[in-house]
Each structure stands twice: as C-alpha cells, then as structure tokens.
Design an enzyme around this catalytic site. Structure first.
Site, PDB file in Angstrom:
ATOM      1  N   TYR A 147      -8.978   7.256 -11.434  1.00 61.13           N
ATOM      2  CA  TYR A 147      -8.317   8.528 -11.707  1.00 61.13           C
ATOM      3  C   TYR A 147      -7.655   8.371 -13.136  1.00 61.13           C
ATOM      4  O   TYR A 147      -7.637   7.354 -13.774  1.00 61.13           O
ATOM      5  CB  TYR A 147      -6.580   8.525 -10.990  1.00 61.13           C
ATOM      6  CG  TYR A 147      -5.638   9.592 -11.274  1.00 61.13           C
ATOM      7  CD1 TYR A 147      -6.029  10.791 -11.074  1.00 61.13           C
ATOM      8  CD2 TYR A 147      -4.363   8.954 -11.705  1.00 61.13           C
ATOM      9  CE1 TYR A 147      -5.009  11.750 -11.394  1.00 61.13           C
ATOM     10  CE2 TYR A 147      -3.513  10.304 -12.051  1.00 61.13           C
ATOM     11  CZ  TYR A 147      -3.795  11.459 -11.815  1.00 61.13           C
ATOM     12  OH  TYR A 147      -3.013  12.603 -12.000  1.00 61.13           O
ATOM     13  N   TYR A 157       2.837   7.131 -11.859  1.00 62.18           N
ATOM     14  CA  TYR A 157       1.430   6.392 -11.416  1.00 62.18           C
ATOM     15  C   TYR A 157       1.499   4.999 -11.589  1.00 62.18           C
ATOM     16  O   TYR A 157       1.135   4.049 -10.952  1.00 62.18           O
ATOM     17  CB  TYR A 157       0.267   6.894 -11.832  1.00 62.18           C
ATOM     18  CG  TYR A 157      -0.970   6.910 -11.277  1.00 62.18           C
ATOM     19  CD1 TYR A 157      -1.117   7.107  -9.957  1.00 62.18           C
ATOM     20  CD2 TYR A 157      -2.208   6.085 -11.885  1.00 62.18           C
ATOM     21  CE1 TYR A 157      -2.123   7.088  -9.304  1.00 62.18           C
ATOM     22  CE2 TYR A 157      -3.158   6.104 -11.242  1.00 62.18           C
ATOM     23  CZ  TYR A 157      -3.433   6.444 -10.006  1.00 62.18           C
ATOM     24  OH  TYR A 157      -4.542   6.124  -9.310  1.00 62.18           O
TER      25      TYR A 157
HETATM   26  P1  NAI Z   1      -7.043   7.283   1.513  1.00 62.67           P
HETATM   27  O1  NAI Z   1      -5.495   6.805   1.681  1.00 62.67           O
HETATM   28  O2  NAI Z   1      -7.529   8.014   2.410  1.00 62.67           O
HETATM   29  O3  NAI Z   1      -7.844   5.862   1.274  1.00 62.67           O
HETATM   30  C1  NAI Z   1      -7.677   4.645   0.650  1.00 62.67           C
HETATM   31  C2  NAI Z   1      -8.318   3.637   1.519  1.00 62.67           C
HETATM   32  O4  NAI Z   1      -8.046   2.350   0.979  1.00 62.67           O
HETATM   33  C3  NAI Z   1      -7.743   3.774   3.114  1.00 62.67           C
HETATM   34  O5  NAI Z   1      -8.883   4.000   3.980  1.00 62.67           O
HETATM   35  C4  NAI Z   1      -7.204   2.403   3.189  1.00 62.67           C
HETATM   36  O6  NAI Z   1      -7.423   1.914   4.555  1.00 62.67           O
HETATM   37  C5  NAI Z   1      -8.116   1.623   2.094  1.00 62.67           C
HETATM   38  N1  NAI Z   1      -7.668   0.139   1.686  1.00 62.67           N
HETATM   39  C6  NAI Z   1      -6.421  -0.089   1.506  1.00 62.67           C
HETATM   40  N2  NAI Z   1      -6.186  -1.301   1.471  1.00 62.67           N
HETATM   41  C7  NAI Z   1      -7.291  -1.991   1.876  1.00 62.67           C
HETATM   42  C8  NAI Z   1      -7.921  -3.166   1.929  1.00 62.67           C
HETATM   43  N3  NAI Z   1      -7.236  -4.343   1.833  1.00 62.67           N
HETATM   44  N4  NAI Z   1      -9.185  -3.261   2.311  1.00 62.67           N
HETATM   45  C9  NAI Z   1      -9.961  -2.166   2.620  1.00 62.67           C
HETATM   46  N5  NAI Z   1      -9.690  -0.983   2.397  1.00 62.67           N
HETATM   47  C10 NAI Z   1      -8.287  -0.923   2.012  1.00 62.67           C
HETATM   48  O7  NAI Z   1      -6.740   7.956  -0.014  1.00 62.67           O
HETATM   49  P2  NAI Z   1      -7.864   8.646  -0.816  1.00 62.67           P
HETATM   50  O8  NAI Z   1      -7.249   9.421  -1.793  1.00 62.67           O
HETATM   51  O9  NAI Z   1      -9.246   9.104  -0.167  1.00 62.67           O
HETATM   52  O10 NAI Z   1      -8.214   7.236  -2.001  1.00 62.67           O
HETATM   53  C11 NAI Z   1      -9.731   6.997  -2.064  1.00 62.67           C
HETATM   54  C12 NAI Z   1      -9.741   6.400  -3.582  1.00 62.67           C
HETATM   55  O11 NAI Z   1      -9.667   7.581  -4.423  1.00 62.67           O
HETATM   56  C13 NAI Z   1      -8.472   5.515  -3.935  1.00 62.67           C
HETATM   57  O12 NAI Z   1      -9.404   4.477  -4.886  1.00 62.67           O
HETATM   58  C14 NAI Z   1      -7.802   6.391  -4.878  1.00 62.67           C
HETATM   59  O13 NAI Z   1      -6.995   5.770  -5.822  1.00 62.67           O
HETATM   60  C15 NAI Z   1      -8.553   7.364  -5.433  1.00 62.67           C
HETATM   61  N6  NAI Z   1      -8.345   8.676  -6.124  1.00 62.67           N
HETATM   62  C16 NAI Z   1      -7.296   9.223  -5.175  1.00 62.67           C
HETATM   63  C17 NAI Z   1      -6.849  10.378  -5.922  1.00 62.67           C
HETATM   64  C18 NAI Z   1      -5.780  11.273  -5.069  1.00 62.67           C
HETATM   65  O14 NAI Z   1      -5.061  11.787  -5.623  1.00 62.67           O
HETATM   66  N7  NAI Z   1      -5.565  11.034  -3.559  1.00 62.67           N
HETATM   67  C19 NAI Z   1      -7.257  10.901  -7.214  1.00 62.67           C
HETATM   68  C20 NAI Z   1      -8.119   9.888  -7.860  1.00 62.67           C
HETATM   69  C21 NAI Z   1      -8.671   8.956  -7.196  1.00 62.67           C
END
Ligand code: NAI
Length: 272
Positions: A147, A157
C-alpha cells in the site's frame, strides 16, 4: 486466456470472498493454474477458505506465516503435492496496534514486532523456506500486496506504513538475490479495498472515499488487482523484478482533483 496454463503455485491470505487473495485464486484458476491455498490456523474458524478450495479444486495447508517450523512443513508438503512450483502470492497483513486503536506515538512494541512479523518478515520467511526446500522453480514469480502508506503518510495507517516499507525493501533485497535463478519478485501497491484487513483500519472509509475521488480511474477493486497479479505471475512479465507497482487507478501520480477541490470549497467556503 490461459495465461497460467501448466503453472503451479501457492496463494497465501484468502480469508473470505472479500479478500484480495480470494480474487487472485479465482483468477488464477480461470487462467489455468493449479495451486495450494494457505492461511493461519485461526482463519479456519474466522473465514471460509474451504469453500474456495472446493470451487478451485485446491488443497489447503494451514500455517502461521510467522512460524519457521510450519512454513518448512508447508513447503515440504507443497513439493510432495506439486513438485517445485512456479509462483507464490503473499497477501498477508495485520496491524496489531492499529486494530487495538493504539496511536503511533504510543506503540506497544511487542504488538509492533508482531505487526512487522506478520505483515513483512513473513514474506522473507516464505521465500527463505521455499528456497530451502527447493520448492520454487527457476523462472518463478513472487508477488506481495502493499500500500502507498509505505511511501507517504496516511495518518491512520500508522505502524502499517512501516510494515509496508519493510515489505517493499524485502522485495528489493530478495529480488537481487533471486535474479541469478531468473526468479522475480514484485510488490503490488493496491488501492484501498473493502476487505476484512482494510476495514480494520480506523478511518478506512475516509481513505477509501478520498482515493476514489482523487484517482482518475477510481479505486481499483480486488478483481482488477487479481487480474494484474495474474500478469505478474505469467511469462509476459519475465523481466520485471524488485518493483513496487502501483495498481491504484492513478492515485499515486495525483495531488488533488477537481472533485476534491469542489468538495473542499463546499465544506470550507470559497473565499473568492
Ligand atoms: P484480508 O483480511 O482478507 O487478508 C489478510 C490475510 O492475512 C487474512 O487471510 C489473514 O488470515 C492473513 N493472516 C493474518 N495473520 C496471518 C498469519 N500469522 N499467518 C498467515 N496469514 C495471516 O484482507 P486483504 O485486504 O485482502 O489483505 C491482503 C493484503 O493486501 C494485505 O497484505 C494487505 O495489507 C494488502 N492491502 C490491502 C489493502 C486494502 O485496502 N484492503 C490495500 C493495499 C494492500
């Protein structure tokens, strides 16, 4: 289009059908890939990964991405199932202080370390164990989600900006070392997206609406992010590595837009 025909991989981080990784898995399936899905054991209770496994014909390996032992076992199993794989998608993130509303000035350092470990160091661990178990092929591709808070301050953030800066640095540092095997690694810097992790950030709706009004193309959604990810996993981008690639509808090149100027004038009054 079959962009990933014959390719195998692993996708980390699909929790529910809002997750970016969920959309990536569906797009990878559509493009002909076979893959393993992985998430932290706790996500078994919180999410619906089984559904995705069924619809994409994938297996699930539960592993905490902060555990060396679990990641070593994971890549051993991946290798047994598929042999060395072609791609890895890292879509993992969590800000512990952010979740608990602790301001940046007062970070709890144990939680801060946990945030960095989950959201950034996990990428290093995953690549390390993939190499260690000889589970990734020469010419493979690795993608991590980032991000723009890595480069610029988005006040709410907080610690996650530090985590993303570290993530992007690991992308560059590993990219140099993976080059000798023609393995590439890139970060996609994605628009605010309505997911579980996204909505966990205080002020997310304001960040989302602000970016929507500034970006000439509007915010990129999870499905378009997935399509972009597919191009990076495909052979068409085989000379792209060590990059932070903005997938944000143009947000990163903008200052302010007419729409925001007008909204600001409405709320603060136009002094002309
Ligand atoms: P999400 O909540 O669906 O995905 C985050 C994932 O990380 C979850 O599946 C969670 O179970 C997993 N996770 C957390 N701790 C963990 C661990 N110890 N071991 C393995 N997995 C673990 O949310 P999203 O938004 O799909 O996030 C995916 C990526 O995209 C992240 O890196 C997030 O920072 C990034 N991102 C998200 C944005 C947003 O606005 N949603 C914008 C830019 C980047």
């Amino acid at each position: 289009m079959g962009l990933l025909d014959g390719k195998t991989g692993i996708i980390f981080g699909a929790l529910n059908d809002e997750s970016i990784a969920w959309a990536v898995a569906e797009a990878a399936k559509r493009e002909g890939a076979e893959f393993v899905l992985s998430n932290a054991p706790v996500a078994r209770r919180l999410g619906s990964l089984d559904e995705l496994a069924e619809s994409t014909g994938s297996s699930i390996i539960w592993a905490d991405a902060t555990s060396d032992e679990e990641l070593a076992d994971l890549f051993e199993q991946v290798k047994e199932e598929h042999g060395p794989i072609d791609f890895i998608v890292h879509s993992i993130g969590m800000g512990v202080n952010v979740r608990k509303d602790v301001p940046y000035e007062d970070l709890n350092y144990n939680w801060y370390q946990k945030t960095l470990d989950i959201s950034a160091v996990s990428l290093h661990r995953i690549v390390h164990h993939a190499l260690d178990q000889e589970a990734i092929k020469d010419g493979g591709s690795i993608v991590a989600m980032s991000y723009i808070g890595a480069q610029r301050i988005f006040s709410k953030y907080s610690e996650m900006g530090d985590a993303k800066a570290l993530l992007e640095s690991i992308v560059r540092a590993f990219g140099y070392r993976l080059g000798k095997r023609d393995i590439r690694i890139n970060a996609i810097s994605q628009s605010p997206t309505k997911t579980t992790a996204g909505s966990g950030i205080d002020g997310f709706n304001a960040m989302y609406e602000f970016a929507e009004r500034v970006s000439p193309l509007g915010n990129a959604d999870a499905e378009s992010c997935a399509d972009y990810t597919i191009t990076l996993l495909s052979d068409y981008t085989r000379m792209v590595t060590m990059q932070t690639l903005y997938h944000d509808g143009g947000f990163s090149s903008m200052g302010i837009s007419d729409q925001l100027v007008e909204a600001m004038e409405d709320s603060f009054g136009d002094d002309e």
